[in-house]
Design an enzyme around this catalytic site. Structure first.
Site, PDB file in Angstrom:
ATOM      1  N   ASP A 102      52.506 -29.203   1.805  1.00 22.64           N
ATOM      2  CA  ASP A 102      52.508 -28.147   2.819  1.00 22.64           C
ATOM      3  C   ASP A 102      51.209 -28.190   3.612  1.00 22.64           C
ATOM      4  O   ASP A 102      50.126 -27.987   3.049  1.00 22.64           O
ATOM      5  CB  ASP A 102      52.672 -26.775   2.156  1.00 22.64           C
ATOM      6  CG  ASP A 102      52.763 -25.663   3.190  1.00 22.64           C
ATOM      7  OD1 ASP A 102      53.798 -25.570   3.861  1.00 22.64           O
ATOM      8  OD2 ASP A 102      51.786 -24.901   3.337  1.00 22.64           O
ATOM      9  N   TYR A 125      44.607 -25.626   9.215  1.00 21.11           N
ATOM     10  CA  TYR A 125      43.824 -25.885   8.003  1.00 21.11           C
ATOM     11  C   TYR A 125      42.711 -26.905   8.244  1.00 21.11           C
ATOM     12  O   TYR A 125      41.822 -27.055   7.413  1.00 21.11           O
ATOM     13  CB  TYR A 125      44.729 -26.391   6.858  1.00 21.11           C
ATOM     14  CG  TYR A 125      45.841 -25.444   6.469  1.00 21.11           C
ATOM     15  CD1 TYR A 125      45.861 -24.115   6.895  1.00 21.11           C
ATOM     16  CD2 TYR A 125      46.896 -25.885   5.675  1.00 21.11           C
ATOM     17  CE1 TYR A 125      46.894 -23.260   6.538  1.00 21.11           C
ATOM     18  CE2 TYR A 125      47.932 -25.032   5.318  1.00 21.11           C
ATOM     19  CZ  TYR A 125      47.932 -23.721   5.753  1.00 21.11           C
ATOM     20  OH  TYR A 125      48.961 -22.885   5.404  1.00 21.11           O
ATOM     21  N   LYS A 175      52.700 -26.611  10.647  1.00 19.84           N
ATOM     22  CA  LYS A 175      52.876 -25.331  11.329  1.00 19.84           C
ATOM     23  C   LYS A 175      52.221 -25.332  12.709  1.00 19.84           C
ATOM     24  O   LYS A 175      51.144 -25.916  12.903  1.00 19.84           O
ATOM     25  CB  LYS A 175      52.279 -24.199  10.480  1.00 19.84           C
ATOM     26  CG  LYS A 175      52.809 -24.192   9.046  1.00 19.84           C
ATOM     27  CD  LYS A 175      52.156 -23.149   8.173  1.00 19.84           C
ATOM     28  CE  LYS A 175      52.504 -23.384   6.722  1.00 19.84           C
ATOM     29  NZ  LYS A 175      51.670 -24.418   6.093  1.00 19.84           N
ATOM     30  N   HIS A 221      53.506 -20.522  12.706  1.00 15.37           N
ATOM     31  CA  HIS A 221      52.611 -20.097  11.629  1.00 15.37           C
ATOM     32  C   HIS A 221      52.510 -18.573  11.507  1.00 15.37           C
ATOM     33  O   HIS A 221      52.458 -18.042  10.392  1.00 15.37           O
ATOM     34  CB  HIS A 221      51.220 -20.709  11.863  1.00 15.37           C
ATOM     35  CG  HIS A 221      50.405 -20.852  10.627  1.00 15.37           C
ATOM     36  ND1 HIS A 221      49.460 -21.838  10.473  1.00 15.37           N
ATOM     37  CD2 HIS A 221      50.360 -20.141   9.471  1.00 15.37           C
ATOM     38  CE1 HIS A 221      48.880 -21.726   9.282  1.00 15.37           C
ATOM     39  NE2 HIS A 221      49.410 -20.698   8.658  1.00 15.37           N
TER      40      HIS A 221
END
Length: 315
Positions: free
Chosen positions: A47, A52, A81, A114
């Site tokens: 994931d 990130y 995302k 997201h």
């Protein structure tokens, strides 16, 4: 005999692996090793997200694993995302192309919006003045085109309340396959889960252990006495019971770890189950949401003046 629950079927017909390695707050320089370890010990679902900040490192590791014959692309499930700065329909395909380039992939198995939040194009961080008013139907139509082109083999959302998911389902040509939200025994999402099941939307649980290594969240999920009582009776760790609870509830789980031992432990959830006499005990745990989304709330900027508005009262 325990049901192994290694996969769940999406409304696209695809089989999503039930346990993923989460990569949120996995630091650059560490996340690559974690991904390599996870895949070598049997994980088939990773994931990811643009936000990130570690997709390039993950991409380099994936390429090496493919080149070395450790795993084939078609045997992995990769999720990523769309970040809040890329909600404009013309930006959606560009954002996916950037993610594919970073991950060194030709397609994603799942691409999610997201947050139901939009921010100014190109803005960095969480400054309130960068919040704008999202137009989820417009963004979703751009997501649907990615599905049509095969660049995203499934599309979905993340952090959508029951109401926001329902509003989207009313206008979607292609219904979301997944809603990825915080979910663990201390925040079991009972209302949202029931709604998702009724609409054929798979619920995927992030922070299934309560994000114990996260500095911004003061989490006591794994210290809960009820969870630990069940774990002691089964001879398992509290983390394993929290994950197995998720699988038995019917949702995929996305535990994040960079420790090889915990990565292995978190995958050891298939050949045993929480028995019927203990399972109801886990619903006696006091409920509290950890991820509030406070940076997306402001009296003047954006669409949500309060945290209650962001979650439509699901607090």
């Amino acid at each position: 005999m325990a049901r192994t629950l290694r996969f769940f079927e999406l409304n696209t017909g695809a089989q999503i692996p039930s346990v993923a390695l989460g990569t949120w707050q996995a630091a650059p320089g560490v996340v690559g090793d974690a991904v390599a370890t996870a895949i070598k010990v049997g994980y088939r679902h990773i994931d990811c997200a643009q936000a990130y900040g570690n997709q390039e490192e993950i991409g380099a590791v994936l390429k090496k694993l493919f080149d070395d014959g450790v795993v084939k692309r078609e045997d992995l499930w990769i999720t990523s995302k769309l970040w809040c700065t890329d909600h404009d329909p013309e930006d959606v395909p560009k954002a996916l192309d950037k993610t594919l380039k970073d991950l060194q992939l030709d397609y994603l198995d799942l691409y999610l919006i997201h947050w139901p939040v939009s921010m100014r194009r190109g803005s960095v961080g969480f400054k309130s003045e960068n919040l704008t008013h999202p137009n989820i139907p417009n963004t979703w139509r751009a997501m649907e085109k990615l599905y049509d082109f095969g660049k995203a083999r499934a599309i979905g959302v993340s952090n959508f309340s029951t109401k926001k998911l329902g509003d989207l389902l009313e206008v979607a040509r292609i219904p979301p396959a997944v809603n990825q939200v915080e979910c663990h025994p201390s925040w079991n999402q009972s209302k949202l889960r029931t709604f998702c099941q009724s609409k054929g939307v798979h619920l995927s649980g992030y922070s299934p252990l309560g994000s114990p290594g996260t500095t911004s969240l003061k989490s006591e999920v794994l210290k809960n006495p009820i969870l630990n009582m069940v774990a002691d009776k089964l001879g398992k760790s509290a983390a394993q019971v929290a994950l197995r609870w998720g699988l038995q509830m019917g949702h995929s789980v996305l535990p994040k770890s960079t420790s090889e031992n915990r990565i292995k432990e978190n995958l050891d959830v298939f050949d045993w189950s929480i028995p019927d006499d203990l399972f109801p005990k886990l619903f006696e745990i006091e409920q509290a949401r950890l991820v509030k989304g406070s940076p997306f709330v402001h009296e003047t900027f954006g669409s949500y003046k309060t945290v209650k508005e962001l979650w439509d009262g699901e607090l």
